[in-house]
Design a protein around this motif. Sequence first.
Motif, PDB file in Angstrom:
ATOM      1  N   GLY A 168     -20.723 -30.324 -57.643  1.00 51.83           N
ATOM      2  CA  GLY A 168     -20.185 -28.694 -57.294  1.00 51.83           C
ATOM      3  C   GLY A 168     -19.317 -28.531 -56.120  1.00 51.83           C
ATOM      4  N   GLU A 171     -20.250 -22.950 -52.737  1.00 54.40           N
ATOM      5  CA  GLU A 171     -21.346 -22.123 -53.044  1.00 54.40           C
ATOM      6  C   GLU A 171     -22.304 -22.651 -54.051  1.00 54.40           C
ATOM      7  OE1 GLU A 171     -20.036 -18.088 -53.942  1.00 54.40           O
ATOM      8  OE2 GLU A 171     -18.419 -18.229 -52.121  1.00 54.40           O
ATOM      9  N   ASP A 172     -21.843 -23.114 -55.416  1.00 57.64           N
ATOM     10  CA  ASP A 172     -22.704 -23.701 -56.160  1.00 57.64           C
ATOM     11  C   ASP A 172     -23.563 -24.626 -55.477  1.00 57.64           C
ATOM     12  OD1 ASP A 172     -20.257 -23.019 -57.518  1.00 57.64           O
ATOM     13  OD2 ASP A 172     -20.091 -25.233 -57.679  1.00 57.64           O
ATOM     14  N   ARG A 173     -23.070 -25.371 -54.673  1.00 60.30           N
ATOM     15  CA  ARG A 173     -23.853 -26.490 -54.330  1.00 60.30           C
ATOM     16  C   ARG A 173     -25.030 -26.039 -53.259  1.00 60.30           C
ATOM     17  NH1 ARG A 173     -20.659 -31.196 -51.864  1.00 60.30           N
ATOM     18  NH2 ARG A 173     -21.951 -32.488 -50.585  1.00 60.30           N
ATOM     19  N   ARG A 175     -26.438 -23.222 -53.514  1.00 59.13           N
ATOM     20  CA  ARG A 175     -27.374 -22.472 -54.532  1.00 59.13           C
ATOM     21  C   ARG A 175     -28.357 -23.447 -55.015  1.00 59.13           C
ATOM     22  NH1 ARG A 175     -25.350 -19.405 -59.042  1.00 59.13           N
ATOM     23  NH2 ARG A 175     -23.417 -20.801 -58.747  1.00 59.13           N
ATOM     24  N   TYR A 176     -27.615 -24.468 -55.448  1.00 58.72           N
ATOM     25  CA  TYR A 176     -28.390 -25.754 -56.172  1.00 58.72           C
ATOM     26  C   TYR A 176     -29.322 -26.182 -55.148  1.00 58.72           C
ATOM     27  CZ  TYR A 176     -29.627 -30.155 -58.402  1.00 58.72           C
ATOM     28  OH  TYR A 176     -30.207 -31.081 -58.676  1.00 58.72           O
ATOM     29  N   ALA A 179     -32.230 -24.177 -54.568  1.00 66.07           N
ATOM     30  CA  ALA A 179     -33.033 -23.923 -55.945  1.00 66.07           C
ATOM     31  C   ALA A 179     -33.974 -25.418 -55.594  1.00 66.07           C
ATOM     32  CB  ALA A 179     -32.152 -24.009 -57.107  1.00 66.07           C
ATOM     33  N   PRO A 222     -34.601 -28.502 -61.147  1.00 64.90           N
ATOM     34  CA  PRO A 222     -33.307 -27.847 -61.572  1.00 64.90           C
ATOM     35  C   PRO A 222     -32.146 -28.933 -61.722  1.00 64.90           C
ATOM     36  CG  PRO A 222     -33.911 -26.870 -59.484  1.00 64.90           C
ATOM     37  CD  PRO A 222     -35.173 -27.866 -59.948  1.00 64.90           C
ATOM     38  N   LEU A 224     -27.991 -29.710 -61.482  1.00 66.83           N
ATOM     39  CA  LEU A 224     -27.083 -29.070 -60.745  1.00 66.83           C
ATOM     40  C   LEU A 224     -25.903 -28.396 -61.720  1.00 66.83           C
ATOM     41  CD1 LEU A 224     -25.164 -30.323 -57.676  1.00 66.83           C
ATOM     42  CD2 LEU A 224     -23.944 -29.809 -59.642  1.00 66.83           C
ATOM     43  N   ASP A 226     -26.339 -26.680 -63.968  1.00 66.77           N
ATOM     44  CA  ASP A 226     -26.633 -25.480 -64.559  1.00 66.77           C
ATOM     45  C   ASP A 226     -26.355 -24.431 -63.229  1.00 66.77           C
ATOM     46  OD1 ASP A 226     -27.955 -26.387 -66.869  1.00 66.77           O
ATOM     47  OD2 ASP A 226     -29.670 -26.589 -65.834  1.00 66.77           O
ATOM     48  N   PHE A 227     -25.983 -25.011 -62.266  1.00 62.16           N
ATOM     49  CA  PHE A 227     -25.570 -24.213 -61.123  1.00 62.16           C
ATOM     50  C   PHE A 227     -24.192 -24.298 -60.968  1.00 62.16           C
ATOM     51  CE2 PHE A 227     -29.921 -24.793 -60.564  1.00 62.16           C
ATOM     52  CZ  PHE A 227     -30.279 -23.722 -59.942  1.00 62.16           C
ATOM     53  N   ARG A 233     -17.546 -26.000 -63.830  1.00 59.10           N
ATOM     54  CA  ARG A 233     -18.127 -26.611 -64.918  1.00 59.10           C
ATOM     55  C   ARG A 233     -16.898 -26.925 -65.846  1.00 59.10           C
ATOM     56  NH1 ARG A 233     -22.682 -25.543 -68.083  1.00 59.10           N
ATOM     57  NH2 ARG A 233     -23.390 -24.164 -66.736  1.00 59.10           N
TER      58      ARG A 233
END
Length: 420
Positions: A168, A171-173, A175-176, A179, A222, A224, A226-227, A233
């Motif tokens: 990622g 930001e996705d990273r 968030r992951y 999580a 979780p 990654l 999915d985030f 993606r």
Amino acid sequence: MKKSYQAPRGMRDVLPENMPAWQRLEETARHLARLFGFSEIRPPLMEETDLFTRSVGEVTDIVEKEMFSLQKGKTSLSLRPEGTAGVVRAYVQAGYAKRDPLQRLYYCGPMFRYERPQKGRERMFTQFGVECIGSSDPRLDAEVMDMAATFFEELGLTGLEVRMNSMGDGEDRDRYRDAVSDFLSPKLDDFCDLCQSRFEKNVLRVLDCKNPNCGELIVGAPVLIDFLGDENRAHFEAVQEGLRDLGREPCVDTSIVRGLDYYTRTVFEIHAPDLGARSALCGGGRYDHLVRDLGGPDVPAVGFAIGFTGTLIVFEQLGLLEGLERETADVYVIGFSAEQKAAVLQVANDLRKGGISAIYDVDERSFKAQMKAAGKGDHRYAVILGEDELARGVVQLKDLGAKSQEEVPRDGLVEAILRG
RNA sequence: GUGGGUAUAGCUCAGUUGGUUAGAGCACCGGAUUGUGAUUCCGGGGGUCGGGGGUUCAAGUCCCCUUAUCCACCCCA
């Protein structure tokens, strides 16, 4: 008592007898780079320490404790622990971003890390790496992965695994990471000590723990993927698509977490399963913000580095060392006795002038000793010169492999060898 | 940085419960073969046993320290 010296810890001599394998790797690397349209770049072996701290990451082991650094005046310099930082710095300094943004660069040379040596790990090691700077096209990710895999295939290394993942971006990273923290923290006490410290330092590494107990605890953690945001993606999918287009089936392994901070999105590793502890022969991925972080424009990039240390181990394990020939002279010139000393020298000289490599016995040893030396030195021919030949202006040309021998005129020797 | 193994000729290794001039194979050099090599036979050179200290009448062989190396952990190519 005389002092004896040895190579510094974790650094070794590559002796002439080890050279063929090294040359094989280097030639393969260059050949491949050319095929894929990459140009060689040679940054200095040292950079300002700060460059590595910024790029590799302040809290990584590499910069915390593994750099060979020296202080000269006000500047701290360090031997490069990896190749990407220097290449990116050079890219920025050369101003490519404005005049010729897409650069396909490769390097091959020594890296230095102050670590405890073990199998497949040295303090001075050689890496072949490529950096493709200037585009975020997923086809490049696929191409670069394909190139790394092809390198090993060209060498004849089999049974390697190429695994990829996406880390990622920004930001996705984050968030992951959050999580994963949330998932782990309730049962943190049940994890091994190591994981506890990983939790603090680099949460994602907990997911990579080899401890079976930890392995059970992270079931259901979780993932990654999915985030990932829509764009990332899509990029990840496109990279896999690109690999398929190149005839490779992508192998996604969500546990891959690269150690260097600068990676974003695509990351991949190539492993030799039965190499013991250090099985990764190659590591790479995308680093879309490194150029910007090092003071350049916001330019994306992707690359990999292949370690020669492990590659050579596998290369040898597979028996590929056989058949590699050490570089030696093609011809060994032999004089029957000391009488032909001058003539031997002249014949060797004639051969060299004619573009044929030649050596001769310099210690005036017996005929037999000279034959022996010629026979075991991997030379193609022996040129034998006795009293009789000297008088008649001929030499005996012996093919050491075929064990055949013919008499040729001295002034036709070069031609005879070039012919045969 | 942590843990464990190892350290005897150039290489791979023997070396009994500590006891006379430290061994083998390979490699190297020479000879057997007064014009021919990687097969054979014979001979030869080369280690003071990683370094330092200690125990002992006596240590390669026991103890301590140190250095190097290997393997693993950490981390990573």
